[in-house]
Write a protein that holds these residues in place. Structure first.
Motif, PDB file in Angstrom:
ATOM      1  N   GLN A 179      16.286 -44.604 -27.916  1.00 51.66           N
ATOM      2  CA  GLN A 179      16.544 -45.658 -28.888  1.00 51.66           C
ATOM      3  C   GLN A 179      18.045 -45.842 -29.120  1.00 51.66           C
ATOM      4  N   ARG A 209      17.344 -42.412 -34.917  1.00 51.33           N
ATOM      5  CA  ARG A 209      16.946 -42.865 -33.589  1.00 51.33           C
ATOM      6  C   ARG A 209      17.035 -41.728 -32.570  1.00 51.33           C
ATOM      7  N   GLN A 236      22.482 -53.294 -28.352  1.00 53.41           N
ATOM      8  CA  GLN A 236      21.440 -54.074 -29.007  1.00 53.41           C
ATOM      9  C   GLN A 236      21.759 -55.565 -29.090  1.00 53.41           C
ATOM     10  N   ARG A 275      11.832 -51.821 -36.436  1.00 53.98           N
ATOM     11  CA  ARG A 275      12.686 -52.203 -35.320  1.00 53.98           C
ATOM     12  C   ARG A 275      13.411 -50.997 -34.735  1.00 53.98           C
ATOM     13  N   THR A 276      13.648 -51.019 -33.423  1.00 53.05           N
ATOM     14  CA  THR A 276      14.525 -50.029 -32.808  1.00 53.05           C
ATOM     15  C   THR A 276      15.973 -50.352 -33.127  1.00 53.05           C
TER      16      THR A 276
END
Length: 353
Positions: free
Chosen positions: A155, A151, A162, A139-140
């Motif tokens: 990202q 990241r 998020q 997952r980012t």
């Protein structure tokens, strides 16, 4: 809202998994349900068949976008059958399970069955473990502050927002899974790379061929985008409430036994006939993680036993309604990314100065 576990090894010495396992086994809930799966497989064939008939009858029409949305639902319903086959919940025989998995994942969905089984089994062994759960690693989004350092700039922007972008970017979920699966097959990281690769190619040829033969190019592209995006959103919305926002773990696995490890990291979505159908039984995430080979049909009955067992032994059992589960996931993602947003604002202030 991280539900960090207060439990450590030995804290539940009065609640051995073996006792729960024996109770569930004695209730007959680990027995196969071939009649149920025969019905589910037939239902999926009927659902997909109805979609294909509608697609052919409509022809050149923008109403085909509704058919694309409907077929996205059919695709995920087929993926549920591949999932259960991979867990040997449908057949104990490996060859039969593999055949169902290859058809429903490779051929219907363009996802490698071999890659998925290995990936998903690691997730079941190490749920919500920062370093060992591949569902977290790919997952980012971040679920622990230590992940932020790995990241890149793009990202990190996603991570800072998020709580919203996690859900928005689910439109790419099907594409990301398909891309990862294709790369795994290309590297020979599955047991049957030639067979799996051939089925993935057949999926592309049959799907694209049908769409571009029946529809003009612009409508065909729109059809593909809608189907791909909604398949990803559906998959993501099924998986999101299962573990996100529950106890995140790191370090040695011995800190928690099997019962604690599965219950404390999993969340159920409150059942109903519609919820059970839409989630393919994965709304019973706690029971599914405790007994991965249990047929989907038995999970509801198992839930009553597991809830009572957890209550008696003081083990938290997390179950929320449909909307509340996603709200809890969003709040968790927002809280985890709060230091990252502060870091981003500080960086902008430094550059402005």
């Amino acid at each position: 809202m991280t539900h960090a576990s207060p439990y450590r090894s030995g804290a539940l010495s009065g609640a051995p998994f073996t006792a729960l396992f024996q109770e569930v086994k004695d209730a007959g809930l680990l027995a196969l349900r071939p009649g149920y799966y025969a019905w589910r497989l037939a239902l999926n064939v009927a659902l997909c068949g109805a979609g294909l008939v509608a697609f052919l009858l409509l022809g050149d029409s923008w109403w085909q976008l509704l058919v694309a949305a409907y077929l996205a639902l059919c695709s995920v319903q087929c993926a549920f059958m591949g999932h259960d086959a991979g867990h040997k919940a449908m057949f104990r025989d490996r060859r039969a399970a593999t055949a169902v998995g290859l058809i429903h994942l490779n051929l219907v969905n363009g996802i490698s069955y071999g890659w998925w089984v290995g990936h998903h089994n690691r997730h079941h062994s190490h749920p919500n473990h920062i370093d060992r759960d591949p569902d977290i690693a790919r997952r980012t989004a971040v679920f622990h502050a230590k992940q932020y350092a790995t990241r890149n700039a793009r990202q990190r922007f996603i991570v800072r927002h998020q709580a919203v972008l996690f859900f928005v970017l689910l439109v790419l979920e099907a594409y990301k899974i398909q891309k990862t699966a294709v790369l795994a097959v290309a590297r020979g990281a599955v047991r049957r790379p030639l067979l799996e690769g051939s089925l993935l190619l057949a999926h592309v040829v049959l799907f694209l061929g049908a769409v571009f033969l029946v529809l003009p190019p612009l409508t065909a592209v729109a059809f593909l985008l809608v189907h791909q995006a909604l398949t990803g959103v559906y998959l993501g919305l099924v998986f999101a409430p299962n573990h996100k926002g529950m106890a995140v773990r790191e370090g040695e696995e011995e800190a928690l036994d099997w019962l604690e490890r599965q219950v404390l990291t999993s969340r159920n979505v409150r059942p109903s006939p519609l919820t059970d159908f839409l989630y393919g039984g994965l709304n019973y995430q706690i029971e599914h993680h405790l007994f991965p080979a249990m047929p989907q049909r038995n999970l509801g009955r198992c839930r009553k036993i597991v809830r009572r067992y957890c209550t008696v032994h003081g083990l938290p059992y997390r179950e929320l309604g449909f909307a509340a589960s996603y709200r809890e996931v969003a709040v968790f993602l927002h809280e985890v990314s709060a230091p990252m947003r502060a870091d981003g604002r500080a960086g902008r202030h430094r550059r402005a100065a």
